[in-house]
Design an enzyme around this catalytic site. Structure first.
Site, PDB file in Angstrom:
ATOM      1  CB  CYS A 155      -0.932   0.178   1.137  1.00  0.00           C
ATOM      2  SG  CYS A 155      -2.191   1.149   1.021  1.00  0.00           S
ATOM      3  CE1 TYR A 159      -8.095   2.449   8.831  1.00  0.00           C
ATOM      4  CE2 TYR A 159      -8.687   3.872  10.235  1.00  0.00           C
ATOM      5  CZ  TYR A 159      -8.576   3.562   9.076  1.00  0.00           C
ATOM      6  OH  TYR A 159      -9.376   4.376   7.923  1.00  0.00           O
ATOM      7  NE  ARG A 169      -8.226   6.192   4.580  1.00  0.00           N
ATOM      8  CZ  ARG A 169      -8.205   4.778   4.258  1.00  0.00           C
ATOM      9  NH1 ARG A 169      -8.301   3.899   5.176  1.00  0.00           N
ATOM     10  NH2 ARG A 169      -7.548   4.357   3.034  1.00  0.00           N
ATOM     11  CB  CYS A 202     -18.961 -17.066   5.141  1.00  0.00           C
ATOM     12  SG  CYS A 202     -19.321 -16.258   6.881  1.00  0.00           S
ATOM     13  CG  ASP A 242      -9.990  -9.220   2.933  1.00  0.00           C
ATOM     14  OD1 ASP A 242      -9.023  -9.735   2.863  1.00  0.00           O
ATOM     15  OD2 ASP A 242     -10.517  -8.120   2.963  1.00  0.00           O
ATOM     16  CB  CYS A 280     -28.475 -10.812  14.154  1.00  0.00           C
ATOM     17  SG  CYS A 280     -26.844 -10.485  14.569  1.00  0.00           S
TER      18      CYS A 280
END
Length: 378
Positions: free
Chosen positions: A15, A21, A133, A258, A274, A323
């Site tokens: 990145c 974070y 950020r 999932c 992920d 939920c």
């Protein structure tokens, strides 16, 4: 076979920003670090094998790290390969999740011409966004992101925003709502931040508490409801409204299992999710096993079913059907167990208690073909 989409990490964890974070910071051994790039060989095999499955809609979601580090020529090659290997009438969708700092005129022209949906990470007004950020020199990135948003508008690029709720901005629901509305942004995502501090084993300082998240969700819902649900899309609310209308969620957080996607790393290695890119949940490599077999493997099925391992508190909860225990990552926030309640259990209980009657009212109006306008259900 059951259709699935691809969440692809062409530049791995690499990145051009240094967000405090970032969940990759504590995962270097599992996913590597530094410069990581998908080769042309991996890309072609990936596109060819996936499109050969002939799904009605084949979804490619390009994420990172920062996927724009691959350069524009990489995505030009992506489109070429999709056209080469796609069948007649086969729909292909591309989504790009980005910090947006590289989105200049050339990028935005390409994204528009090739119908990429762009997700832009922005944490609200400048004082909130720049708090965490920052780039590798310690500089804020807000101004560059806002320039990118203007470039997207200039070239009519379809985009939404993703806001990570941290311990700073979560306390300012009204300021966030007003910021996005005032800037004409109509498609929003709010993601709850909870990460473990490797030094203490507890929750990291930048994470939010269940109380904060519950308060935020309720306040944002009030603002959305008053503003007009048909005028502003908030992804979590859209999913719950979909459940009220069709019985089906549109986000995996509240889904029964999932199984909607697999993760493809820059090497061609595939994983279940992920948030679980780790040896235990490695499915294999696209060079070793056909991608459809990876997606339908026993390990992938076991991961998908694991979400149904609910604790007694969930099984007895009046909100279980909507939920479904929440995201497995949030169940494992502290003790790495999936059959415990979510870290955000109390957040969701408060939120659903507060909002479900109004969600059902909106759903009824939609089903009846009525206009959903501010104050309609007052």
């Amino acid at each position: 076979m059951q259709p699935f989409t691809l969440l692809i990490k062409p530049s791995g964890s690499d990145c051009n920003l240094d967000c405090t974070y970032c969940f990759y910071k504590d995962r270097a051994r599992e996913i590597g670090h530094g410069r990581q790039r998908m080769s042309g060989e991996v890309l072609e095999r990936l596109v060819k094998d996936y499109l050969a499955l002939g799904f009605e809609v084949s979804g490619f979601s390009w994420q990172g790290g920062e996927p724009t580090l691959m350069g524009l020529d990489f995505y030009e090659r992506v489109v070429e390969l999709q056209k080469k290997y796609g069948g007649a009438g086969q729909q292909v969708s591309n989504a790009l999740q980005t910090n947006a700092v590289l989105l200049d005129d050339e990028w935005c022209r390409f994204l528009h011409d090739n119908k990429f949906l762009v997700g832009i990470s922005i944490d609200g007004p400048k004082e909130f966004h720049d708090y965490y950020r920052r780039d590798h020199s310690g500089g804020g990135t807000f101004d560059r992101v806002m320039t990118a948003i203007e470039n997207c508008r200039k070239y009519d690029v379809e985009f939404n925003t993703l806001t990570l709720l941290n311990n700073i901005n979560v306390e300012h629901a009204d300021e966030l709502f007003d910021f996005f509305v005032d800037n004409g942004i109509k498609y929003l995502q709010f993601i709850s931040c909870v990460e473990r501090d490797p030094a203490t084993g507890g929750v990291a300082d930048f994470s939010i508490t269940p109380e904060q998240y519950g308060e935020f969700l309720c306040r944002i819902f009030d603002r959305w409801y008053e503003y007009g649900p048909e005028k502003l899309s908030i992804r979590t609310f859209d999913s719950i409204l979909s459940y009220c209308i069709t019985g089906k969620q549109t986000i995996c957080t509240f889904d029964k299992q999932c199984s909607a996607y697999i993760v493809v790393e820059h090497t061609g290695e595939c994983f279940c999710c992920d948030f679980f890119v780790e040896p235990k949940w490695r499915l294999g490599s696209i060079f070793e096993t056909p991608i459809e077999k990876l997606a339908a493997s026993a390990k992938k099925r076991a991961f998908a079913r694991a979400k149904q391992n609910l604790c007694n508190k969930c099984l007895l909860c009046r909100h279980l059907s909507v939920c479904r225990g929440g995201c497995m990552k949030d169940r494992a926030a502290l003790d790495e167990s999936w059959n415990t309640e979510s870290y955000f259990c109390e957040s969701y209980r408060r939120f659903f208690d507060y909002t479900m009657p109004r969600f059902m009212q909106i759903a009824a109006a939609v089903n009846a073909g009525s206009s959903v306008s501010p104050g309609s259900f007052a």
